[in-house]
Design a protein around this motif. Structure first.
Motif, PDB file in Angstrom:
ATOM      1  N   LEU A   5       0.816  -1.042   0.052  1.00  0.00           N
ATOM      2  CA  LEU A   5      -0.129   0.173   0.204  1.00  0.00           C
ATOM      3  C   LEU A   5       0.987   1.315  -0.066  1.00  0.00           C
ATOM      4  CD1 LEU A   5      -2.600  -1.038   2.721  1.00  0.00           C
ATOM      5  CD2 LEU A   5      -2.813  -1.258   0.434  1.00  0.00           C
ATOM      6  N   ALA A   6       0.518   2.249  -0.836  1.00  0.00           N
ATOM      7  CA  ALA A   6       1.160   3.464  -0.899  1.00  0.00           C
ATOM      8  C   ALA A   6       0.642   4.722  -0.043  1.00  0.00           C
ATOM      9  CB  ALA A   6       1.764   3.765  -2.139  1.00  0.00           C
ATOM     10  N   ASP A   7       0.929   5.217   0.895  1.00  0.00           N
ATOM     11  CA  ASP A   7       0.660   6.343   1.480  1.00  0.00           C
ATOM     12  C   ASP A   7       1.201   7.594   0.816  1.00  0.00           C
ATOM     13  OD1 ASP A   7      -1.084   7.705   3.459  1.00  0.00           O
ATOM     14  OD2 ASP A   7       0.441   7.366   4.983  1.00  0.00           O
ATOM     15  N   ARG A  37       4.685  -3.691  -6.365  1.00  0.00           N
ATOM     16  CA  ARG A  37       3.475  -3.425  -7.253  1.00  0.00           C
ATOM     17  C   ARG A  37       2.806  -2.591  -5.972  1.00  0.00           C
ATOM     18  NH1 ARG A  37       2.473  -8.080 -10.065  1.00  0.00           N
ATOM     19  NH2 ARG A  37       1.913  -9.089  -7.848  1.00  0.00           N
ATOM     20  N   CYS A  38       2.626  -1.195  -6.438  1.00  0.00           N
ATOM     21  CA  CYS A  38       2.077  -0.232  -5.469  1.00  0.00           C
ATOM     22  C   CYS A  38       0.345  -0.250  -5.613  1.00  0.00           C
ATOM     23  CB  CYS A  38       2.600   1.291  -5.431  1.00  0.00           C
ATOM     24  SG  CYS A  38       4.421   1.250  -4.939  1.00  0.00           S
ATOM     25  N   HIS A  39      -0.505  -0.136  -4.250  1.00  0.00           N
ATOM     26  CA  HIS A  39      -1.732   0.040  -4.426  1.00  0.00           C
ATOM     27  C   HIS A  39      -2.072   1.234  -3.520  1.00  0.00           C
ATOM     28  CE1 HIS A  39      -2.605  -3.964  -5.892  1.00  0.00           C
ATOM     29  NE2 HIS A  39      -1.422  -4.332  -5.352  1.00  0.00           N
ATOM     30  N   THR A  40      -3.044   2.106  -3.988  1.00  0.00           N
ATOM     31  CA  THR A  40      -3.248   3.373  -3.319  1.00  0.00           C
ATOM     32  C   THR A  40      -4.814   3.705  -3.699  1.00  0.00           C
ATOM     33  OG1 THR A  40      -2.511   5.349  -2.797  1.00  0.00           O
ATOM     34  CG2 THR A  40      -2.313   5.017  -5.054  1.00  0.00           C
ATOM     35  N   THR A  41      -5.134   4.833  -3.270  1.00  0.00           N
ATOM     36  CA  THR A  41      -6.562   5.221  -3.436  1.00  0.00           C
ATOM     37  C   THR A  41      -6.617   6.699  -4.210  1.00  0.00           C
ATOM     38  OG1 THR A  41      -6.884   6.310  -1.191  1.00  0.00           O
ATOM     39  CG2 THR A  41      -7.334   3.769  -1.602  1.00  0.00           C
TER      40      THR A  41
END
Length: 145
Positions: A5-7, A37-41
């Motif tokens: 996860l990427a903040d 593999r970065c996941h963010t919103t």
């Protein structure tokens, strides 16, 4: 390829040379970026854009970087739906003593959705307290070898 996860903190630091964490962010993404593999919103992306509001060029560079990362399959952006709002509201009330902002709540929501609890963040104190719905702790991997 590990998923994280990427903040907003490390992402904003990557594009702000005056940020205290800039050198660490550059080094981190240089060493690991092509293997993550970065996941963010979208909420996190909005927060990064706010942090970079000192420079349209920095904002543009960030958006270009996101687009290139999406094209290479290295950056995934999740979108909240209106039906997610009650769950976010409950989380934000639960962590009102922190207080939890919408970007952080969206990352906890994403962890609940995809099971990823490794995170890159400079927000160590809050993510040391937050837990997923299954009570899993987050592991901050924003460190250098």
């Amino acid at each position: 390829m590990p998923d994280v996860l990427a903040d907003s903190g490390p992402l904003a630091a990557l594009f702000n040379r005056r940020d205290y964490h800039h050198a660490r962010a550059v080094e981190y993404f240089r060493l690991r970026g092509a293997r993550l593999r970065c996941h963010t919103t979208w909420e996190v992306i909005s927060e990064v854009m706010y942090f970079l509001d000192f420079s349209a060029a920095a904002q543009g560079d960030f958006l270009d970087w996101l687009h290139q990362g999406r094209q290479r399959g290295l950056m995934h952006i999740a979108a909240l739906a209106p039906d997610d709002l009650p769950g976010l509201s409950r989380m934000m009330r639960k962590y009102a003593d922190r207080p939890m902002d919408l970007a952080d709540a969206s990352l906890v929501w994403l962890a609940n959705k995809n099971g990823i609890t490794d995170i890159i963040t400079i927000d160590r104190a809050d993510f040391a307290v937050y837990r997923t719905a299954r009570r899993k702790a987050f592991r901050n991997v924003f460190v250098l070898p």
